[in-house]
Write an enzyme that holds these catalytic residues in place. Sequence first.
Site, PDB file in Angstrom:
ATOM      1  N   ASP A 112      25.006  41.609 -13.040  1.00  0.00           N
ATOM      2  CA  ASP A 112      23.035  41.027 -12.928  1.00  0.00           C
ATOM      3  C   ASP A 112      22.438  39.924 -13.463  1.00  0.00           C
ATOM      4  O   ASP A 112      21.628  39.102 -12.734  1.00  0.00           O
ATOM      5  CB  ASP A 112      22.281  42.418 -13.340  1.00  0.00           C
ATOM      6  CG  ASP A 112      22.610  43.701 -12.215  1.00  0.00           C
ATOM      7  OD1 ASP A 112      24.051  43.546 -11.794  1.00  0.00           O
ATOM      8  OD2 ASP A 112      21.942  44.043 -12.141  1.00  0.00           O
TER       9      ASP A 112
ATOM     10  N   ARG B 203      13.349  50.439 -25.111  1.00  0.00           N
ATOM     11  CA  ARG B 203      12.638  49.440 -24.626  1.00  0.00           C
ATOM     12  C   ARG B 203      11.522  48.192 -25.337  1.00  0.00           C
ATOM     13  O   ARG B 203      11.382  47.154 -25.215  1.00  0.00           O
ATOM     14  CB  ARG B 203      11.646  49.336 -23.683  1.00  0.00           C
ATOM     15  CG  ARG B 203      12.875  49.945 -21.933  1.00  0.00           C
ATOM     16  CD  ARG B 203      14.077  49.625 -22.373  1.00  0.00           C
ATOM     17  NE  ARG B 203      15.179  49.385 -21.295  1.00  0.00           N
ATOM     18  CZ  ARG B 203      16.139  49.374 -21.462  1.00  0.00           C
ATOM     19  NH1 ARG B 203      16.879  49.236 -22.809  1.00  0.00           N
ATOM     20  NH2 ARG B 203      17.059  49.471 -20.521  1.00  0.00           N
TER      21      ARG B 203
ATOM     22  N   ASP C 204      12.071  51.018 -16.918  1.00  0.00           N
ATOM     23  CA  ASP C 204      11.827  50.141 -17.649  1.00  0.00           C
ATOM     24  C   ASP C 204      11.436  48.571 -17.380  1.00  0.00           C
ATOM     25  O   ASP C 204      10.776  48.087 -18.691  1.00  0.00           O
ATOM     26  CB  ASP C 204      13.122  49.255 -17.474  1.00  0.00           C
ATOM     27  CG  ASP C 204      14.369  50.454 -18.283  1.00  0.00           C
ATOM     28  OD1 ASP C 204      13.651  51.500 -19.049  1.00  0.00           O
ATOM     29  OD2 ASP C 204      15.296  50.323 -18.411  1.00  0.00           O
TER      30      ASP C 204
ATOM     31  N   SER D 122      25.836  53.273 -13.201  1.00  0.00           N
ATOM     32  CA  SER D 122      24.683  52.936 -13.783  1.00  0.00           C
ATOM     33  C   SER D 122      24.284  53.492 -15.130  1.00  0.00           C
ATOM     34  O   SER D 122      23.832  54.368 -15.057  1.00  0.00           O
ATOM     35  CB  SER D 122      23.099  52.424 -12.820  1.00  0.00           C
ATOM     36  OG  SER D 122      21.632  51.731 -13.895  1.00  0.00           O
TER      37      SER D 122
END
Length: 406
Positions: free
Chosen positions: A16, A96, A125, A180
């Site tokens: 990605d 994050r 996210d 994922s």
Amino acid sequence: MSSINKVVLAYSGGLDTSVIVRWLQDTYGCEVVTFTADIGQGEEVEPAREKARALGVKEIYIDDLREEFVRDYVYPMFRANTVYEGEYLLGTSIARPLIARRLIEIANETGADAISHGATGKGNDQVRFELGAYALKPGVQVIAPWREWDLTSRESLMAYCETHSIPVDFSSAKKKSPYSMDANLLHISYEGGILEDPWAEAEEDMWRWSVSPEAAPDQAEEITLTYVNGDITAINGEPMTPAQVLERLNSLGGAHGIGRADLVENRYVGMKSRGCYETPGGTIMLKAHRAIESLTLDREAAHMKDELMPRYANLIYNGYWWSPERKMLQAAIDDTQTYVNGEVRIKLYKGNVIVAGRRSEDSLFDESVATFEDDAGAYDQKDAEGFIKLNALRLRIAAGKGRDNR
């Protein structure tokens, strides 16, 4: 688009984000700076450097943030005994704000106009990265390719790589796990694949960090954790850094089938999502921290912490780590940890964390008062009569007026 000259991208080196590098270069005609964070995901991060170079990236940042991650983010969160919706230990959420902060620092260092990330438009996210970025640099521009481009599947991403000569190991990309996954020192998460059916049981070979409780050793393992101001500083008397503590607890917990969770959670963007998590070290930390607090915290302070915790958990889950209200709560939480010192002895056994003992020089447990034996006058049991009658006064008055208290 032409006003964007340089972008800092949160870069994993995977399919990605490799596509995103070229897409940013072609779509915005800009220079791309890559940033790869080592927060204990368990994979080599150095290969990301060569992948970025192959894509023409000249400024490449690869930072080891493991100690900072646990010390400044995980530990403060666990001082609050933080759990989202009763089950989730916030392993992805808490990473994050650190990544967002470093993205902004690199943008300032390199004179970049914007930052970019690979989070999808359906997930949490994107919110966490961007709320953090705007809190730290209000005028920053954010580019979120998944909200802009028309690439909607792994197949379309691989086709883009072939068309644009992006170096990717197509054989390994096609064999990639159907899930994922996101990993750091606190946890590993799994979404997608058969997990999109909440009725389907997770496959045993999906789990990577832990054995199943059924396959765990038949003998319990006992360990002792030392606490100073609410943080673990040693295991079995051996001093350790925060990252070392979490690494050791992950290993110990995983070997005993501890820390698996399968849940459906409410995302901030509005949808429900089913995910599976392995958080062996965090599961041990939560149980042990509550044990040492049970000995050292005042009753009302402990109860108020429990009342504040869901709000604090929501703030972290929804991306408000850098908000004034989170900082305010953190100051209050940290103040309660002054006397959270001592040791907790726990047993690890087939998915269970069992408290075997706790002790502290700052303990509020008074054996002379609590004993069921002769207390030598330390507690006058007659005092309880007036206490009970006063607390029952409003109930007695209402009942005397004929009101139904049932």
